[in-house]
Scaffold this motif. Structure first.
Motif, PDB file in Angstrom:
ATOM      1  N   ASN A   1       0.679  -1.196   0.090  1.00 14.72           N
ATOM      2  CA  ASN A   1      -0.069  -0.035   0.040  1.00 14.72           C
ATOM      3  C   ASN A   1       0.704   1.326   0.137  1.00 14.72           C
ATOM      4  N   THR A   2       2.104   1.382   0.515  1.00 15.52           N
ATOM      5  CA  THR A   2       2.902   2.402   0.596  1.00 15.52           C
ATOM      6  C   THR A   2       3.301   2.665  -1.050  1.00 15.52           C
ATOM      7  N   HIS A   3       3.619   1.620  -1.960  1.00 13.18           N
ATOM      8  CA  HIS A   3       3.954   1.766  -3.412  1.00 13.18           C
ATOM      9  C   HIS A   3       2.420   2.227  -3.872  1.00 13.18           C
ATOM     10  N   ARG A   4       1.352   1.775  -3.444  1.00 12.85           N
ATOM     11  CA  ARG A   4       0.458   2.131  -4.486  1.00 12.85           C
ATOM     12  C   ARG A   4      -0.403   3.544  -4.242  1.00 12.85           C
ATOM     13  N   ALA A   5       0.106   4.083  -2.945  1.00 11.42           N
ATOM     14  CA  ALA A   5      -0.183   5.333  -2.402  1.00 11.42           C
ATOM     15  C   ALA A   5       0.798   6.333  -3.352  1.00 11.42           C
ATOM     16  N   GLU A   6       1.930   5.828  -3.744  1.00  9.76           N
ATOM     17  CA  GLU A   6       2.842   6.588  -4.776  1.00  9.76           C
ATOM     18  C   GLU A   6       2.618   6.685  -6.102  1.00  9.76           C
ATOM     19  N   PHE A   7       1.652   5.538  -6.333  1.00  8.93           N
ATOM     20  CA  PHE A   7       1.109   5.574  -7.776  1.00  8.93           C
ATOM     21  C   PHE A   7      -0.302   6.136  -7.834  1.00  8.93           C
ATOM     22  N   GLY A   8      -0.733   6.659  -6.722  1.00  3.52           N
ATOM     23  CA  GLY A   8      -1.973   7.346  -6.725  1.00  3.52           C
ATOM     24  C   GLY A   8      -3.178   6.102  -6.790  1.00  3.52           C
ATOM     25  N   LEU A   9      -2.991   5.059  -6.364  1.00  2.00           N
ATOM     26  CA  LEU A   9      -3.653   4.077  -6.128  1.00  2.00           C
ATOM     27  C   LEU A   9      -4.200   3.929  -4.621  1.00  2.00           C
ATOM     28  N   PRO A  10      -5.665   3.463  -4.636  1.00  2.00           N
ATOM     29  CA  PRO A  10      -6.092   3.161  -3.095  1.00  2.00           C
ATOM     30  C   PRO A  10      -5.582   1.806  -2.501  1.00  2.00           C
ATOM     31  N   PRO A  11      -5.678   1.719  -1.079  1.00  2.00           N
ATOM     32  CA  PRO A  11      -5.240   0.709  -0.315  1.00  2.00           C
ATOM     33  C   PRO A  11      -6.017  -0.730  -0.998  1.00  2.00           C
ATOM     34  N   VAL A  12      -5.269  -1.647  -0.747  1.00  2.00           N
ATOM     35  CA  VAL A  12      -5.799  -3.102  -0.677  1.00  2.00           C
ATOM     36  C   VAL A  12      -5.794  -3.750   0.744  1.00  2.00           C
ATOM     37  N   ASP A  13      -7.225  -4.018   0.754  1.00  2.00           N
ATOM     38  CA  ASP A  13      -7.388  -4.816   2.411  1.00  2.00           C
ATOM     39  C   ASP A  13      -7.072  -6.471   2.384  1.00  2.00           C
ATOM     40  N   ASP A  14      -6.971  -7.052   0.982  1.00  2.00           N
ATOM     41  CA  ASP A  14      -6.630  -8.418   1.085  1.00  2.00           C
ATOM     42  C   ASP A  14      -5.567  -8.794  -0.005  1.00  2.00           C
ATOM     43  N   VAL A  15      -4.308  -8.456   0.485  1.00  2.00           N
ATOM     44  CA  VAL A  15      -3.236  -8.857  -0.586  1.00  2.00           C
ATOM     45  C   VAL A  15      -3.041  -9.943  -1.351  1.00  2.00           C
ATOM     46  N   ARG A  16      -3.570 -11.200  -0.995  1.00  2.00           N
ATOM     47  CA  ARG A  16      -3.338 -12.350  -1.525  1.00  2.00           C
ATOM     48  C   ARG A  16      -4.633 -12.697  -2.519  1.00  2.00           C
ATOM     49  N   ASP A  17      -5.721 -12.154  -2.188  1.00  3.90           N
ATOM     50  CA  ASP A  17      -6.996 -12.357  -3.069  1.00  3.90           C
ATOM     51  C   ASP A  17      -6.760 -11.347  -4.069  1.00  3.90           C
ATOM     52  N   TYR A  18      -6.152 -10.213  -3.798  1.00  7.07           N
ATOM     53  CA  TYR A  18      -6.164  -9.006  -4.885  1.00  7.07           C
ATOM     54  C   TYR A  18      -5.133  -9.641  -5.975  1.00  7.07           C
ATOM     55  N   ALA A  19      -4.122 -10.332  -5.484  1.00  6.07           N
ATOM     56  CA  ALA A  19      -3.133 -10.793  -6.603  1.00  6.07           C
ATOM     57  C   ALA A  19      -3.371 -11.908  -7.259  1.00  6.07           C
ATOM     58  N   PHE A  20      -4.336 -12.772  -6.988  1.00  7.27           N
ATOM     59  CA  PHE A  20      -4.710 -14.066  -7.526  1.00  7.27           C
ATOM     60  C   PHE A  20      -5.893 -13.805  -8.289  1.00  7.27           C
ATOM     61  N   THR A  21      -6.875 -12.827  -7.972  1.00 10.07           N
ATOM     62  CA  THR A  21      -8.189 -12.447  -8.741  1.00 10.07           C
ATOM     63  C   THR A  21      -8.996 -13.582  -8.419  1.00 10.07           C
ATOM     64  N   ASP A  22     -10.319 -13.468  -8.938  1.00 10.11           N
ATOM     65  CA  ASP A  22     -11.145 -14.463  -8.954  1.00 10.11           C
ATOM     66  C   ASP A  22     -11.284 -15.469 -10.066  1.00 10.11           C
ATOM     67  N   HIS A  23     -10.500 -15.109 -10.784  1.00  8.49           N
ATOM     68  CA  HIS A  23     -10.264 -15.997 -12.019  1.00  8.49           C
ATOM     69  C   HIS A  23      -8.705 -16.399 -12.483  1.00  8.49           C
ATOM     70  N   PRO A  24      -7.938 -17.159 -11.416  1.00  4.56           N
ATOM     71  CA  PRO A  24      -6.548 -17.452 -11.723  1.00  4.56           C
ATOM     72  C   PRO A  24      -6.271 -18.291 -12.918  1.00  4.56           C
ATOM     73  N   TRP A  25      -5.267 -18.398 -13.538  1.00  3.20           N
ATOM     74  CA  TRP A  25      -5.168 -19.314 -14.496  1.00  3.20           C
ATOM     75  C   TRP A  25      -4.255 -20.276 -13.733  1.00  3.20           C
ATOM     76  N   LEU A  26      -4.521 -21.679 -14.077  1.00  6.09           N
ATOM     77  CA  LEU A  26      -3.786 -22.774 -13.345  1.00  6.09           C
ATOM     78  C   LEU A  26      -2.942 -23.485 -14.723  1.00  6.09           C
ATOM     79  N   ALA A  27      -1.657 -23.511 -14.788  1.00  5.97           N
ATOM     80  CA  ALA A  27      -0.758 -23.796 -15.918  1.00  5.97           C
ATOM     81  C   ALA A  27      -0.296 -25.376 -15.422  1.00  5.97           C
ATOM     82  N   THR A  28      -1.144 -26.204 -15.311  1.00  6.60           N
ATOM     83  CA  THR A  28      -0.940 -27.585 -15.075  1.00  6.60           C
ATOM     84  C   THR A  28      -1.712 -28.451 -15.866  1.00  6.60           C
TER      85      THR A  28
END
Length: 404
Positions: free
Chosen positions: A174-201
């Motif tokens: 969130n420190t980096h996001r603030a510098e980018f002018g972006l709002p904070p994220v309150d769920d880091v893991r699920d934000y990164a994975f999204t609701d539709h992650p790809w599984l390359a297996t």
């Protein structure tokens, strides 16, 4: 279409991304890979004619010098990795249509933030299912943050994992996001994975049990390796019956010092010659006998097809390559997602797993005996015939917006 792909990790992380990038280029896209500046990765991407942008520090020195399991210096390494996304990857992705990210959580959270800032499509991809939240499996422990050993409620453990991820990386992100002018994220893991992650297996080798997460399984990403085997290796292979391969990829010597020699002794006890992959542990011959041949970087697809069995640590890449070759496996897992792949190998009947903390030649020889049975080889050949080989094509067409 212009695609930027970012990853950070060992060969098992870089090779699939490189494979997808190469397929995208073949289909007419402009693809660029942000990856660690290790010499072998630079060389590999050059072989595939895929432009590379060096990102972060080389991985090999980190892997081979950090004490296994230690969290010392983890915060500093995570900060460097995340900063590289906001700096190098952000600059590279200017004007891109899609940003595909895989790797450690500090990297992919930063990558999604970059895509958000630039207003481009973002996709998270994983090469193993262990890290994806699922009530059917226990989350892996994060380094330095053990989960309760006696807890059995997987959903509660995944909730705890999300809390731990926020504690470890939330302020940093969130420190980096603030510098980018972006709002904070309150769920880091699920934000990164999204609701539709790809599984390359591969769906046979690594099936995904449906959950509330909209996982898109593409099949494994790999490139058909056309490189000839070195002449001296071919001479060794031609001189006798198929040998047993033993290699532990990017695992450091600190993890392997108790495994390599017993493995070779076990292979000899079973009446086989050995081919030892030097790997990042820089394994060397255990003696000067001529029944053991040490190799560096070679075409593993071709080598495995000429092997009686493959003894390895259980990475996603090695497990998949051995399975595609139809060769029996003995998996000696050392951590991370490796126990998962060991379980899959035994479940499918294409090999055996060995998880004794202190391997001996006798106990490894007993486990290897299971892998070397005619029944296991027949099963390995049968399973290989049902594995997909079009994972990069499926993924590339999805990126182009088609499914045909």
């Amino acid at each position: 279409m212009r695609v930027v792909l970012t990853t950070y990790g060992s060969r098992g992380s870089v090779e699939p991304i490189a494979a997808l990038a190469a397929r995208l280029v073949e289909l007419g896209a402009e693809a660029r890979v942000c990856a660690p500046p290790d010499e072998e990765f630079v060389r590999r991407l050059a072989e595939l004619a895929v432009p590379m942008v060096p990102t972060g520090r080389p991985v090999r020195p980190l892997v081979t010098t950090v004490t296994p399991g230690s969290a010392a210096g983890l915060a500093e390494r995570a900060a460097e990795l995340m900063r590289a996304q906001f700096e190098t990857v952000a600059a590279t992705a200017e004007g891109a249509d899609v940003l595909v990210a895989t790797g450690p959580l500090p990297a992919v959270t930063g990558a999604r933030s970059v895509a958000e800032k630039l207003g481009i499509r973002y996709l998270h991809a994983g090469h193993q299912p262990v890290s994806l939240p699922s009530p059917h499996q226990r989350p892996p422990a994060r380094r330095g943050q053990p989960l309760p050993a006696d807890a059995t409620d997987n959903q509660a453990l995944w909730d705890e994992d999300a809390r731990i991820a926020n504690t470890m990386f939330g302020d940093m992100l969130n420190t980096h996001r603030a510098e980018f002018g972006l709002p904070p994220v309150d769920d880091v893991r699920d934000y990164a994975f999204t609701d539709h992650p790809w599984l390359a297996t591969d769906p046979v080798l690594s099936p995904w049990r449906p959950t509330g997460l909209g996982v898109v399984q593409t099949g494994a990403w790999h490139v058909t390796d056309e490189r000839p085997l070195p002449a001296d290796l071919v001479e060794f292979l031609d001189a006798g019956a198929p040998p047993v391969y033993v290699g532990f990829g990017s695992m450091p010597m600190g993890v392997l010092q108790h495994v390599a020699q017993p493995a070779v002794e076990a292979i000899r006890a079973r009446g086989h010659r050995a081919v030892v992959f030097r790997g990042w542990a820089d394994l060397t011959p255990v003696d000067d006998r001529d029944d053991c041949f040490v190799v560096g970087e070679v075409n593993h697809q071709a080598l495995f097809r000429r092997s009686a069995a493959v003894v390895h640590h259980g990475s996603a890449a090695t497990t998949t390559t051995a399975a595609q070759a139809g060769v029996p496996q003995l998996v000696v897992p050392q951590g991370a997602d490796q126990p998962y792949w060991a379980e899959r190998v035994t479940h499918l009947g294409i090999g055996a797993a060995y998880d004794d903390a202190v391997p001996t030649a006798d106990s490894l020889a007993a486990a290897l005996g299971t892998a070397l049975t005619p029944e296991t080889r027949s099963r390995a050949i049968a399973v290989a015939s049902g594995l997909r080989t079009d994972g990069t094509t499926v993924a590339a067409k999805l990126l182009f917006g088609t499914t045909s």
